[in-house]
Motif scaffolding. Structure first.
Motif, PDB file in Angstrom:
ATOM      1  N   GLN A   1      52.393-101.016  14.599  1.00 43.11           N
ATOM      2  CA  GLN A   1      52.147-100.139  13.451  1.00 43.11           C
ATOM      3  C   GLN A   1      51.675-100.952  12.256  1.00 43.11           C
ATOM      4  O   GLN A   1      52.251-101.978  11.905  1.00 43.11           O
ATOM      5  CB  GLN A   1      53.407 -99.368  13.072  1.00 43.11           C
ATOM      6  CG  GLN A   1      53.142 -98.352  11.981  1.00 43.11           C
ATOM      7  CD  GLN A   1      54.319 -97.442  11.738  1.00 43.11           C
ATOM      8  OE1 GLN A   1      55.462 -97.880  11.782  1.00 43.11           O
ATOM      9  NE2 GLN A   1      54.039 -96.190  11.486  1.00 43.11           N
ATOM     10  N   LEU A   2      50.586-100.451  11.646  1.00 43.21           N
ATOM     11  CA  LEU A   2      50.033-101.077  10.447  1.00 43.21           C
ATOM     12  C   LEU A   2      50.371-100.205   9.247  1.00 43.21           C
ATOM     13  O   LEU A   2      50.366 -98.976   9.338  1.00 43.21           O
ATOM     14  CB  LEU A   2      48.508-101.179  10.547  1.00 43.21           C
ATOM     15  CG  LEU A   2      47.935-101.893  11.755  1.00 43.21           C
ATOM     16  CD1 LEU A   2      46.411-101.756  11.756  1.00 43.21           C
ATOM     17  CD2 LEU A   2      48.338-103.345  11.758  1.00 43.21           C
ATOM     18  N   PHE A   3      50.635-100.846   8.116  1.00 43.41           N
ATOM     19  CA  PHE A   3      50.751-100.132   6.852  1.00 43.41           C
ATOM     20  C   PHE A   3      49.760-100.767   5.893  1.00 43.41           C
ATOM     21  O   PHE A   3      49.804-101.973   5.651  1.00 43.41           O
ATOM     22  CB  PHE A   3      52.160-100.203   6.264  1.00 43.41           C
ATOM     23  CG  PHE A   3      52.249 -99.514   4.936  1.00 43.41           C
ATOM     24  CD1 PHE A   3      52.285 -98.136   4.874  1.00 43.41           C
ATOM     25  CD2 PHE A   3      52.246-100.232   3.758  1.00 43.41           C
ATOM     26  CE1 PHE A   3      52.330 -97.475   3.648  1.00 43.41           C
ATOM     27  CE2 PHE A   3      52.295 -99.595   2.532  1.00 43.41           C
ATOM     28  CZ  PHE A   3      52.340 -98.217   2.477  1.00 43.41           C
ATOM     29  N   MET A   4      48.835 -99.949   5.382  1.00 37.54           N
ATOM     30  CA  MET A   4      47.819-100.424   4.461  1.00 37.54           C
ATOM     31  C   MET A   4      48.122 -99.869   3.070  1.00 37.54           C
ATOM     32  O   MET A   4      48.413 -98.684   2.915  1.00 37.54           O
ATOM     33  CB  MET A   4      46.428 -99.955   4.896  1.00 37.54           C
ATOM     34  CG  MET A   4      45.341-100.369   3.943  1.00 37.54           C
ATOM     35  SD  MET A   4      43.669 -99.948   4.525  1.00 37.54           S
ATOM     36  CE  MET A   4      43.772 -98.185   4.666  1.00 37.54           C
ATOM     37  N   PHE A   5      48.060-100.739   2.073  1.00 33.91           N
ATOM     38  CA  PHE A   5      48.243-100.361   0.681  1.00 33.91           C
ATOM     39  C   PHE A   5      46.995-100.770  -0.072  1.00 33.91           C
ATOM     40  O   PHE A   5      46.493-101.883   0.094  1.00 33.91           O
ATOM     41  CB  PHE A   5      49.466-101.078   0.088  1.00 33.91           C
ATOM     42  CG  PHE A   5      49.603-100.886  -1.391  1.00 33.91           C
ATOM     43  CD1 PHE A   5      50.133 -99.710  -1.897  1.00 33.91           C
ATOM     44  CD2 PHE A   5      49.174-101.863  -2.269  1.00 33.91           C
ATOM     45  CE1 PHE A   5      50.246 -99.526  -3.266  1.00 33.91           C
ATOM     46  CE2 PHE A   5      49.290-101.687  -3.638  1.00 33.91           C
ATOM     47  CZ  PHE A   5      49.832-100.509  -4.134  1.00 33.91           C
ATOM     48  N   MET A   6      46.485 -99.838  -0.907  1.00 35.62           N
ATOM     49  CA  MET A   6      45.285-100.126  -1.693  1.00 35.62           C
ATOM     50  C   MET A   6      45.509 -99.730  -3.150  1.00 35.62           C
ATOM     51  O   MET A   6      46.134 -98.708  -3.430  1.00 35.62           O
ATOM     52  CB  MET A   6      44.085 -99.303  -1.205  1.00 35.62           C
ATOM     53  CG  MET A   6      43.648 -99.577   0.176  1.00 35.62           C
ATOM     54  SD  MET A   6      42.141 -98.654   0.616  1.00 35.62           S
ATOM     55  CE  MET A   6      42.577 -96.973   0.233  1.00 35.62           C
TER      56      MET A   6
END
Length: 84
Positions: free
Chosen positions: A51-56
Motif C-alpha cells: 500500500q502506497l500513501f501519497m501526500f501532495m
C-alpha cells in the motif's frame, strides 16, 4: 496552498513491488519539472507492504482532474515514466 492525500495498492507481486521501489529511487528531472509546472510544490510517497500513501501540497489553483491530464500530455518522457 491545497493538500491532498491518496492511497494506492500496488499489485501483490514481489517483482512488481521491487521494480516500483527501484524506479522511484531516482525520479527523472522531466517528471519533477512537470509536477512543478502544474502546481505541485511537494509530493511524498510512503509504502507499507504493497500500500502506497501519497501526500501532495499544491498551489491554490491546482485541479487534479485537469492538471494531471495536462502533466501526462506535456512530455513523452513523463508518459514513459508513468508506464514503467
Amino acid at each position: 496552498m491545497k493538500q491532498y492525500g491518496r492511497t494506492i495498492n500496488v499489485k501483490d507481486d514481489p517483482e512488481i513491488i521491487r521494480r516500483y521501489v527501484e524506479h522511484h529511487r531516482a525520479v527523472w528531472p522531466e517528471v519533477e519539472r512537470g509536477l512543478k509546472s502544474i502546481g505541485i510544490r511537494r509530493m511524498m510517497i510512503w509504502m507499507l507492504g504493497r500500500q502506497l500513501f501519497m501526500f501532495m501540497e499544491t498551489d491554490d489553483g491546482f485541479d487534479p482532474e485537469r492538471d494531471f491530464a495536462r502533466y501526462e500530455a506535456s512530455d513523452p518522457r513523463i508518459r514513459e515514466w508513468q508506464e514503467l
